[in-house]
Design a protein around this motif. Structure first.
Motif, PDB file in Angstrom:
ATOM      1  N   GLU A  33       0.993  -0.346   6.471  1.00  0.00           N
ATOM      2  CA  GLU A  33       0.930  -1.167   5.270  1.00  0.00           C
ATOM      3  C   GLU A  33      -0.268  -2.113   5.317  1.00  0.00           C
ATOM      4  O   GLU A  33      -0.493  -2.815   6.302  1.00  0.00           O
ATOM      5  N   ASP A  53      -1.126   4.267  -3.349  1.00  0.00           N
ATOM      6  CA  ASP A  53       0.325   4.335  -3.513  1.00  0.00           C
ATOM      7  C   ASP A  53       1.059   4.364  -2.177  1.00  0.00           C
ATOM      8  O   ASP A  53       2.263   4.066  -2.116  1.00  0.00           O
ATOM      9  N   GLY A  55       0.445   2.360   0.166  1.00  0.00           N
ATOM     10  CA  GLY A  55       0.465   0.995   0.682  1.00  0.00           C
ATOM     11  C   GLY A  55      -0.825   0.555   1.331  1.00  0.00           C
ATOM     12  O   GLY A  55      -0.874  -0.502   1.978  1.00  0.00           O
ATOM     13  N   THR A  56      -1.892   1.325   1.155  1.00  0.00           N
ATOM     14  CA  THR A  56      -3.174   0.944   1.730  1.00  0.00           C
ATOM     15  C   THR A  56      -4.022   0.181   0.720  1.00  0.00           C
ATOM     16  O   THR A  56      -3.777   0.245  -0.486  1.00  0.00           O
TER      17      THR A  56
END
Length: 249
Positions: A33, A53, A55-56
């Motif tokens: 994340e 999408d 989480g990066t």
């Protein structure tokens, strides 16, 4: 530098398989994340969005402003940078660099890899897929024969590498190869004119300076020669070979 000028609208309409196959390459990334990932050669940004999408902090980089116009329109909340793969920077070292179907377009591989290594943090990941040794060889060889039969020189404008050759280049620049595979992937094209459309989209550089009528004669001769081999059940399947790599700085 890349050796192609993209037709962004045609690319989006008829060659969506490029980013669709890229979904598999994304899975090679070890994602945490908030990590920063550069999508190098992001095109219209669809895989950049996929990375975001997950989480990066995903940043798209591409040398084609026409492609980036589409990317920014589709994903206005993401960051996209117009820059060359051999010289791009995002202002800080990043956790990962991801690239799909791009490296075979780059003229200077050493400059490309040196810049990738420079932009990665220690322990950072490079995950990429591109055309490997033997990619579209049936098409390339047929075009070469047609050019030679007319007294013309056929320039092969792609870089298709073996695993050993590319691993050596990466390790020379401090990137340790953790995974590599070379595999055949026959790739379906859209429509009855799939092969001709592919040549018009991806392989027009050798035709520079050739009269338009001669260009079409060559392409149609190639289509007829390869129809018995690459045209199956109403669809063209190009003889793709891909190389897929994961390396760590």
């Amino acid at each position: 530098m890349t050796n192609i000028k993209w037709d962004s609208k045609n690319y989006a309409s008829n060659f969506s398989f490029v980013h669709e196959y890229g979904q598999e390459v994304v899975n090679l990334l070890d994602v945490t994340e908030g990590m920063t990932v550069v999508d190098l050669g992001c095109g219209n940004g669809q895989l950049t969005k996929k990375l975001s999408d997950m989480g990066t902090k995903a940043i798209g980089v591409d040398a084609s402003e026409d492609m980036l116009v589409l990317a920014r329109k589709s994903y206005p909340k993401l960051e996209f940078i117009n820059s060359d793969a051999t010289s791009f920077t995002v202002g800080e070292n990043v956790d990962a660099i991801f690239s799909n179907a791009v490296f075979h377009w780059i003229d200077n591989q050493d400059d490309l890899i040196a810049n990738i290594a420079k932009q990665l943090k220690e322990g950072g990941q490079l995950v990429c897929e591109f055309g490997g040794y033997g990619n579209t060889e049936l098409v390339q060889a047929s075009l070469e024969r047609e050019f030679q039969s007319r007294g013309l020189h056929y320039r092969r404008n792609f870089y298709f590498s073996t695993i050993g050759e590319y691993a050596f280049k990466l390790e020379k620049h401090g990137l340790l190869v953790k995974y590599a595979t070379l595999f055949e992937r026959p790739t379906k094209q859209i429509g009855e004119d799939g092969l001709a459309n592919w040549i018009h989209m991806f392989n027009l550089l050798p035709f520079q300076g050739v009269e338009e009528t001669v260009q079409e004669e060559i392409i149609q001769s190639v289509v007829e020669e390869l129809r018995p081999v690459l045209y199956k059940e109403g669809n063209w399947y190009l003889d793709y070979v891909r190389i897929r790599i994961k390396a760590i700085k």
